[in-house]
Structures are given as C-alpha cells and as structure tokens.
Design a protein around this motif. Structure first.
Motif, PDB file in Angstrom:
ATOM      1  N   MET A   1       0.841  -1.179   0.000  1.00 52.34           N
ATOM      2  CA  MET A   1       0.000   0.000   0.000  1.00 52.34           C
ATOM      3  C   MET A   1       0.884   1.240   0.000  1.00 52.34           C
ATOM      4  SD  MET A   1      -2.839   1.192   2.770  1.00 52.34           S
ATOM      5  CE  MET A   1      -3.893  -0.077   2.145  1.00 52.34           C
ATOM      6  N   SER A   2       0.535   2.216  -0.805  1.00 53.05           N
ATOM      7  CA  SER A   2       1.285   3.459  -0.882  1.00 53.05           C
ATOM      8  C   SER A   2       1.140   4.236   0.417  1.00 53.05           C
ATOM      9  CB  SER A   2       0.761   4.306  -2.042  1.00 53.05           C
ATOM     10  OG  SER A   2       1.307   5.595  -1.993  1.00 53.05           O
ATOM     11  N   ARG A   3       2.205   4.870   0.819  1.00 51.19           N
ATOM     12  CA  ARG A   3       2.161   5.685   2.031  1.00 51.19           C
ATOM     13  C   ARG A   3       2.432   7.161   1.692  1.00 51.19           C
ATOM     14  NH1 ARG A   3       0.309   1.265   3.580  1.00 51.19           N
ATOM     15  NH2 ARG A   3       1.342  -0.034   5.093  1.00 51.19           N
ATOM     16  N   ARG A   4       2.250   7.543   0.432  1.00 50.54           N
ATOM     17  CA  ARG A   4       2.653   8.877  -0.015  1.00 50.54           C
ATOM     18  C   ARG A   4       1.897  10.012   0.662  1.00 50.54           C
ATOM     19  NH1 ARG A   4      -0.532   6.696  -3.761  1.00 50.54           N
ATOM     20  NH2 ARG A   4      -2.271   7.898  -4.539  1.00 50.54           N
ATOM     21  N   ASP A   5       0.665   9.776   1.103  1.00 48.90           N
ATOM     22  CA  ASP A   5      -0.142  10.833   1.694  1.00 48.90           C
ATOM     23  C   ASP A   5       0.005  10.910   3.211  1.00 48.90           C
ATOM     24  OD1 ASP A   5      -2.756  10.032  -0.627  1.00 48.90           O
ATOM     25  OD2 ASP A   5      -1.155  11.490  -0.831  1.00 48.90           O
ATOM     26  N   LEU A   6       0.867  10.115   3.769  1.00 51.84           N
ATOM     27  CA  LEU A   6       0.983  10.041   5.220  1.00 51.84           C
ATOM     28  C   LEU A   6       2.114  10.924   5.725  1.00 51.84           C
ATOM     29  CD1 LEU A   6       0.393   6.223   5.594  1.00 51.84           C
ATOM     30  CD2 LEU A   6      -1.263   8.045   5.451  1.00 51.84           C
ATOM     31  N   THR A   7       1.960  11.403   6.959  1.00 53.65           N
ATOM     32  CA  THR A   7       2.930  12.342   7.530  1.00 53.65           C
ATOM     33  C   THR A   7       4.102  11.667   8.215  1.00 53.65           C
ATOM     34  OG1 THR A   7       1.864  12.442   9.689  1.00 53.65           O
ATOM     35  CG2 THR A   7       1.034  13.967   7.992  1.00 53.65           C
ATOM     36  N   GLY A   8       3.953  10.407   8.543  1.00 56.96           N
ATOM     37  CA  GLY A   8       4.984   9.718   9.304  1.00 56.96           C
ATOM     38  C   GLY A   8       4.657   9.636  10.787  1.00 56.96           C
ATOM     39  N   ALA A   9       3.502  10.168  11.186  1.00 56.56           N
ATOM     40  CA  ALA A   9       3.102  10.101  12.594  1.00 56.56           C
ATOM     41  C   ALA A   9       2.840   8.665  13.023  1.00 56.56           C
ATOM     42  CB  ALA A   9       1.866  10.959  12.839  1.00 56.56           C
ATOM     43  N   ASP A  94      -1.710  17.263  19.999  1.00 61.25           N
ATOM     44  CA  ASP A  94      -1.132  17.486  18.668  1.00 61.25           C
ATOM     45  C   ASP A  94      -0.683  16.170  18.035  1.00 61.25           C
ATOM     46  OD1 ASP A  94      -1.576  20.212  18.950  1.00 61.25           O
ATOM     47  OD2 ASP A  94       0.521  20.676  19.447  1.00 61.25           O
ATOM     48  N   ALA A  95      -0.007  15.337  18.822  1.00 62.51           N
ATOM     49  CA  ALA A  95       0.457  14.048  18.306  1.00 62.51           C
ATOM     50  C   ALA A  95      -0.720  13.134  17.982  1.00 62.51           C
ATOM     51  CB  ALA A  95       1.398  13.384  19.317  1.00 62.51           C
ATOM     52  N   LEU A  96      -1.774  13.204  18.783  1.00 66.52           N
ATOM     53  CA  LEU A  96      -2.972  12.417  18.513  1.00 66.52           C
ATOM     54  C   LEU A  96      -3.623  12.863  17.207  1.00 66.52           C
ATOM     55  CD1 LEU A  96      -5.040  10.276  19.331  1.00 66.52           C
ATOM     56  CD2 LEU A  96      -6.162  12.030  20.745  1.00 66.52           C
ATOM     57  N   ASP A  97      -3.717  14.166  17.008  1.00 65.95           N
ATOM     58  CA  ASP A  97      -4.292  14.679  15.760  1.00 65.95           C
ATOM     59  C   ASP A  97      -3.491  14.202  14.549  1.00 65.95           C
ATOM     60  OD1 ASP A  97      -6.303  16.000  17.146  1.00 65.95           O
ATOM     61  OD2 ASP A  97      -5.331  17.972  17.009  1.00 65.95           O
ATOM     62  N   ALA A  98      -2.169  14.229  14.652  1.00 68.50           N
ATOM     63  CA  ALA A  98      -1.321  13.783  13.543  1.00 68.50           C
ATOM     64  C   ALA A  98      -1.510  12.297  13.278  1.00 68.50           C
ATOM     65  CB  ALA A  98       0.147  14.100  13.836  1.00 68.50           C
ATOM     66  N   ALA A  99      -1.560  11.502  14.345  1.00 71.98           N
ATOM     67  CA  ALA A  99      -1.758  10.060  14.182  1.00 71.98           C
ATOM     68  C   ALA A  99      -3.126   9.764  13.570  1.00 71.98           C
ATOM     69  CB  ALA A  99      -1.605   9.347  15.531  1.00 71.98           C
ATOM     70  N   LEU A 100      -4.155  10.469  14.033  1.00 72.78           N
ATOM     71  CA  LEU A 100      -5.491  10.257  13.475  1.00 72.78           C
ATOM     72  C   LEU A 100      -5.553  10.652  11.997  1.00 72.78           C
ATOM     73  CD1 LEU A 100      -7.690  11.432  16.473  1.00 72.78           C
ATOM     74  CD2 LEU A 100      -7.546   9.096  15.542  1.00 72.78           C
ATOM     75  N   ALA A 101      -4.817  11.686  11.618  1.00 75.17           N
ATOM     76  CA  ALA A 101      -4.772  12.079  10.205  1.00 75.17           C
ATOM     77  C   ALA A 101      -4.130  10.982   9.363  1.00 75.17           C
ATOM     78  CB  ALA A 101      -4.022  13.402  10.046  1.00 75.17           C
ATOM     79  N   ASP A 102      -3.041  10.404   9.856  1.00 75.24           N
ATOM     80  CA  ASP A 102      -2.391   9.309   9.126  1.00 75.24           C
ATOM     81  C   ASP A 102      -3.314   8.095   9.036  1.00 75.24           C
ATOM     82  OD1 ASP A 102      -0.090  10.709   8.626  1.00 75.24           O
ATOM     83  OD2 ASP A 102       1.244   9.269   9.603  1.00 75.24           O
ATOM     84  N   VAL A 103      -3.982   7.784  10.122  1.00 70.20           N
ATOM     85  CA  VAL A 103      -4.901   6.644  10.129  1.00 70.20           C
ATOM     86  C   VAL A 103      -6.032   6.883   9.130  1.00 70.20           C
ATOM     87  CG1 VAL A 103      -6.628   5.429  11.525  1.00 70.20           C
ATOM     88  CG2 VAL A 103      -4.326   5.832  12.439  1.00 70.20           C
ATOM     89  N   ALA A 104      -6.575   8.095   9.110  1.00 68.43           N
ATOM     90  CA  ALA A 104      -7.651   8.411   8.167  1.00 68.43           C
ATOM     91  C   ALA A 104      -7.168   8.274   6.723  1.00 68.43           C
ATOM     92  CB  ALA A 104      -8.181   9.819   8.425  1.00 68.43           C
ATOM     93  N   ALA A 105      -5.962   8.734   6.446  1.00 62.37           N
ATOM     94  CA  ALA A 105      -5.418   8.616   5.089  1.00 62.37           C
ATOM     95  C   ALA A 105      -5.219   7.153   4.706  1.00 62.37           C
ATOM     96  CB  ALA A 105      -4.100   9.384   4.975  1.00 62.37           C
TER      97      ALA A 105
END
Length: 117
Positions: A1-9, A94-105
């Motif tokens: 699976m591509s990870r291009r849209d993820l922040t690395g969180a 802040d870290a939770l928001d970043a992780a949730l963004a990666d999970v959503a992506a």
C-alpha cells in the motif's frame, strides 16, 4: 500500500508486522484506535480527573499501531506532575491529531483500493 499521503506520525510497518499485512485486521485495529481516541481525547486536560488514565491508555494503543511520537508524548505527560502537565497534554493532543490524520489517510486509501478491485 502506498504511504505517499501520510505524515509519518504512524509507522504502519509496526501494524503490518502485528497483522501479517492483513488489511482487514489492520482496518479493525485502526478502527479500535479511532474509537479509543474518541473516548479518551476529551479527558486530555488537567481539570479532568481521568487525564492520567487517558494518556496511559492512549500510550498503549499508540504503541500498538506504530504511533511512536504519540506514545512518547503520552509517557512524558503521564509521568509529569499535574502543574507541569498542561503543555505536555497539548503535545499529546497534537500528536494524537497527527496520528489520526495518518490513520484516516491509510483507511481512505484502503477503501479506494477495495473499490477498484
């Protein structure tokens, strides 16, 4: 699976090792992570009696999916004195928001893949 849209969180290789790369199991685990975040995030303030329980629980779920920065922020906040906790809890949020963004992506990409194939 591509990870291009993820922040690395979230380091999804941790999750892949846990699930053996099974996307369905990964989706279930990530769904549980999102549910845990919804339950515990409102307690991430020192005025809440359960803030230390919240960071403790989030630390474990974060480590399980590969959200290392979130797990570290939670551990630091959990060990802090109440007077020192407010900026540390902000770091957790802040870290939770970043992780949730990666999970959503990741979940969005998985959904798109399932629609194509």
């Amino acid at each position: 699976m591509s990870r291009r849209d993820l922040t690395g969180a979230v380091d999804f290789s941790v999750l892949d090792r846990t699930t053996g790369g099974d996307d369905a199991v990964s989706e279930e685990i990530l769904g549980l992570f999102v549910q845990q975040a919804e339950v515990w995030a409102p307690l991430l303030g020192v005025r809440e009696d359960g803030w230390r329980d919240a960071v403790h629980t989030l630390r474990g779920t974060a480590a399980g999916i590969g959200a290392g920065a979130l797990a570290e922020a939670c551990a630091t906040a959990e060990a802090a004195e109440k007077a020192d906790a407010p900026p540390l809890l902000e770091r957790v949020r802040d870290a939770l928001d970043a992780a949730l963004a990666d999970v959503a992506a990741w979940r969005h990409e998985l959904m798109l893949r399932s629609l194509k194939g």
